[in-house]
Write an enzyme that holds these catalytic residues in place. Structure first.
Site, PDB file in Angstrom:
ATOM      1  NE  ARG A 109      12.077  -1.707   2.212  1.00  0.00           N
ATOM      2  CZ  ARG A 109      11.927  -0.626   1.439  1.00  0.00           C
ATOM      3  NH1 ARG A 109      12.616   0.410   2.026  1.00  0.00           N
ATOM      4  NH2 ARG A 109      11.573  -0.352   0.322  1.00  0.00           N
ATOM      5  CB  CYS A 113       2.823 -11.479  11.362  1.00  0.00           C
ATOM      6  SG  CYS A 113       1.141 -11.846  11.655  1.00  0.00           S
ATOM      7  CG  ASN A 147       9.310   3.682   4.749  1.00  0.00           C
ATOM      8  OD1 ASN A 147       9.514   5.009   4.422  1.00  0.00           O
ATOM      9  ND2 ASN A 147       9.479   2.720   3.852  1.00  0.00           N
ATOM     10  CD  GLU A 148       8.087   2.962   0.116  1.00  0.00           C
ATOM     11  OE1 GLU A 148       8.598   3.731  -0.838  1.00  0.00           O
ATOM     12  OE2 GLU A 148       8.801   1.602   0.428  1.00  0.00           O
ATOM     13  CB  CYS A 157       1.888 -12.697   7.245  1.00  0.00           C
ATOM     14  SG  CYS A 157       2.047 -14.086   8.495  1.00  0.00           S
ATOM     15  CB  CYS A 159       1.511 -16.632  10.509  1.00  0.00           C
ATOM     16  SG  CYS A 159       0.791 -15.426  11.202  1.00  0.00           S
ATOM     17  CB  CYS A 162      -2.543 -13.989   9.187  1.00  0.00           C
ATOM     18  SG  CYS A 162      -1.499 -12.752   9.271  1.00  0.00           S
ATOM     19  CD  GLU A 308      11.139   7.054   0.731  1.00  0.00           C
ATOM     20  OE1 GLU A 308      11.456   6.518  -0.479  1.00  0.00           O
ATOM     21  OE2 GLU A 308      10.899   6.728   1.662  1.00  0.00           O
ATOM     22  CD1 TRP A 316      16.996  -1.109  -3.379  1.00  0.00           C
ATOM     23  CD2 TRP A 316      15.992  -2.892  -2.796  1.00  0.00           C
ATOM     24  NE1 TRP A 316      16.157  -0.802  -2.369  1.00  0.00           N
ATOM     25  CE2 TRP A 316      15.636  -1.987  -1.954  1.00  0.00           C
ATOM     26  CE3 TRP A 316      15.921  -4.269  -2.468  1.00  0.00           C
ATOM     27  CZ2 TRP A 316      14.523  -2.105  -1.022  1.00  0.00           C
ATOM     28  CZ3 TRP A 316      14.574  -4.750  -1.580  1.00  0.00           C
ATOM     29  CH2 TRP A 316      14.187  -3.470  -0.945  1.00  0.00           C
TER      30      TRP A 316
END
Length: 668
Positions: A109, A113, A147-148, A157, A159, A162, A308, A316
């Protein structure tokens, strides 16, 4: 705008993971449990837009309707944290690039970028379609944006997109290249720039980048994420009515400045996992978890939601221990005690596939209710009457910690000692107050300090004349301030200040000069605290020369033996303490006692070891939470004037909770 429904407990639900014939049963079990809210869809981009420009909301409409029939309302997540495979195939340049120049692959997830124009365009189209479709849906009460944000992006990033965005950000900040060269000190190592287009993203190089460049890069990365959220917030505000906006934050995560991220939100949310497994380490430290909740409450100086809350063993590839009976109940109360007005547990049912198939929820893999279901069902039943009374009530904190993402960033770039960490020192100083059951606010440098009797400013390495003047005014008008080693070292660009003595801008306030300093590698230095014993300092020590201050403790050994380690100076109506090193827990406890005595800050009350007292202040009294974080029964007798609201039995059971109302003194 109606933000809060009369619902205080919910769950994170993923109907796309289960057959449709199961949805009705899930809704029935939720209603039976007492669940009133669900969060859905925050990772469902591929299900909501299976092909470019082709939207399928039917399945989500059906899930929302089924839940509504069981008196459950929905919070929708914009699913922009999980771009689908078709998008990556169309726009491979939207994948993030690491500091070695390697593009990361699809999967997981946050594989995106945030500056990429194609990704931004697809996000805008998707969020607009969702907002138009659900903006007037009476069963959708609010939105979680993404999300988060910042999760999985610690080193990303770098690249070309960026880099271009960074150069534009610098142009807007500095105006011309000569100003940047002066601010960064680019005369060093022949790093002078002739044009903003020459400035790189800080990818791997042969030595190390300019610290000022790295500090501005951290600020740019935060602003980029803040703008990514802002673009979605603008769309949602335009099309959605009577629906709130929030985002789920992650405590001390520092990729993005949460004070800035909070500005676009009606309230912030926290993801709270007291007991999980990561990289071979199991995390469980309630005082650090308490401080994380205080930080989240501080982002808007108001109460928050927990989006949450841990509901089972979490992890995980590996996962942490199963919470013992009572711990899920306790952890829920712990979040509420520190300012959560609503709690949603993650997740409803443990998934049978994917990376998080061992991140357990309320229901196990087979979907059959068990101990966790019954424990949290009891929590909802017990706590709902309390939640009705304490909505919006704050902590009444008289002490505050000045928390800064810039100070944290500067110390990460140049920690001076490899084991010295900003967050670590914040938590050590917080811990001394926590163990005395003192309520603490976390505040940014921009807010008014004067409502607090005690202000702790750890590792205030970056200073501006304005900040120094505000601290002087605070103390002069009666405040008590603590400063530590490494204060007043750099200006806001990260350059060392050469005009005057250390701590720059604060020397006269402290009544001292830091003449020299040293890192500590060969064991801690001993500190002789008169009448209090010998304590220890680590990582760093200052050589302090008093210039009007009073010495409270001296080094017993080390490079500056027999010189002051802790001082106190009266300044106007207040006083300032200067700590020339960094303490361990025992020393922090003694320091906390001194600070509380000097400032007049009061504790919630006394409690046995392992028992935490927290409060939320109402118009007629204080709601006191007594939280037993130990696995043992602990004797506890409350003061006679505390009225029991929940679990008034004598003693605290293992992981037990008592809640009391302490009436305000209305005598004249």
């Amino acid at each position: 705008m109606v933000i809060f429904m009369s619902r205080y407990f919910g769950v994170d639900y993923y109907p796309e993971h289960w057959p449709r014939e199961r949805w009705e049963e899930d809704a029935r079990l939720m209603e039976k449990m007492g669940i009133g809210l669900v969060r859905m869809a925050e990772f469902a981009w591929a299900q909501l837009e299976p092909a470019a420009g082709v939207y399928d909301f039917d399945w989500l409409d059906e899930a929302i309707a089924i839940l509504a029939r069981h008196n459950i309302r929905t919070i929708l997540g914009t699913p922009t944290a999980a771009p689908p495979a078709w998008l990556i195939q169309m726009y491979p340049e939207s994948l993030p690039m690491d500091k070695s120049g390697v593009r990361q692959s699809f999967g997981g997830r946050h594989h995106c970028c945030h500056s990429n124009p194609a990704l931004r365009r697809r996000v805008r189209l998707l969020v607009t379609a969702m907002a138009k479709h659900y903006g007037h849906c009476k069963d959708v009460i609010g939105w979680q944006i993404d999300n988060e944000l910042g999760n999985s992006h610690d080193e990303l990033c770098f690249c070309p997109s960026c880099t271009d965005a960074f150069q534009t950000w610098l142009t807007n900040k500095y105006g011309d290249i000569q100003t940047l060269n002066a601010a960064w000190g680019t005369a060093f190592w022949s790093q002078k720039y002739d044009d903003f287009s020459q400035i790189p993203a800080p990818m791997l190089n042969v030595t190390a980048h300019n610290p000022s460049l790295l500090l501005d890069w951290r600020r740019f990365c935060s602003d980029l994420i803040v703008h990514f959220q802002h673009a979605q917030a603008e769309i949602l505000r335009e099309h959605c009515h009577d629906q709130f906006l929030t985002h789920n934050m992650m405590g001390y995560a520092d990729k993005v400045n949460y004070f800035h991220l909070a500005r676009d939100l009606d309230f912030v949310s926290q993801d709270q996992y007291p007991y999980y497994q990561e990289d071979g380490k199991t995390f469980r430290n309630m005082e650090n978890l308490s401080s994380a909740l205080e930080l989240i409450r501080g982002t808007k100086q108001k109460n928050f939601w927990v989006m949450e809350q841990q509901a089972g063993p979490a992890g995980w590839q590996c996962f942490g221990p199963t919470p013992a009976p009572g711990q899920l109940y306790l952890w829920t109360c712990h979040s509420i005690a520190h300012g959560a007005d609503t709690v949603l547990w993650f997740r409803w049912r443990t998934c049978t596939f994917g990376t998080e198939q061992y991140w357990h929820g309320i229901l196990p893999h087979n979907g059959t209710p068990g101990r966790r279901y019954r424990e949290l069902q009891r929590a909802i039943s017990d706590l709902t009457p309390v939640m009705e009374k304490i909505q919006g009530l704050g902590s009444g904190a008289e002490a505050a910690i000045l928390y800064s993402y810039d100070q944290n960033g500067a110390l990460k770039i140049q920690p001076c000692h490899p084991s010295l960490e900003y967050r670590q020192q914040v938590q050590i100083l917080y811990g001394g107050l926590y163990r005395r059951n003192v309520m603490v606010d976390f505040i940014p440098e921009s807010v008014d300090f004067t409502s607090y009797k005690l202000l702790i400013a750890p590792l205030l390495t970056l200073v501006t004349p304005e900040l120094c003047d505000r601290l002087k005014d605070y103390v002069h008008e009666g405040g008590t301030l603590l400063l530590t080693a490494r204060s007043g070292v750099h200006d806001e660009t990260g350059k060392c200040i050469s005009d005057g003595d250390l701590p720059h801008g604060l020397s006269s306030l402290c009544g001292l000069i830091v003449e020299d300093y040293s890192t500590i590698y060969d064991g801690p230095v001993s500190i002789n605290w008169t009448d209090r014993g010998i304590f220890h300092g680590s990582y760093f020590c200052d050589r302090i020369v008093p210039d009007g201050c009073r010495t409270l403790a001296c080094y017993d050994n080390g490079p500056f033996a027999q010189t002051p380690a802790l001082t106190m100076n009266t300044f106007g109506k207040g006083c300032v303490f200067y700590l020339g090193t960094f303490l361990e827990q025992t020393g922090s406890d003694i320091l906390a006692e001194i600070l509380l005595a000097a400032s007049g800050v009061e504790s919630v009350g006394d409690a046995p070891d392992g028992v935490e007292l927290c409060m939320r202040i109402g118009p007629d009294g204080d709601y006191i939470f007594v939280l037993n974080h130990t696995k043992h029964t602990v004797p506890y007798t409350p003061p006679a004037d505390w009225t029991p609201l929940l679990h008034a039995e004598s003693g605290l059971a293992p992981y037990g909770v008592h809640i009391y109302l302490r009436p305000h003194d209305v005598s004249f």
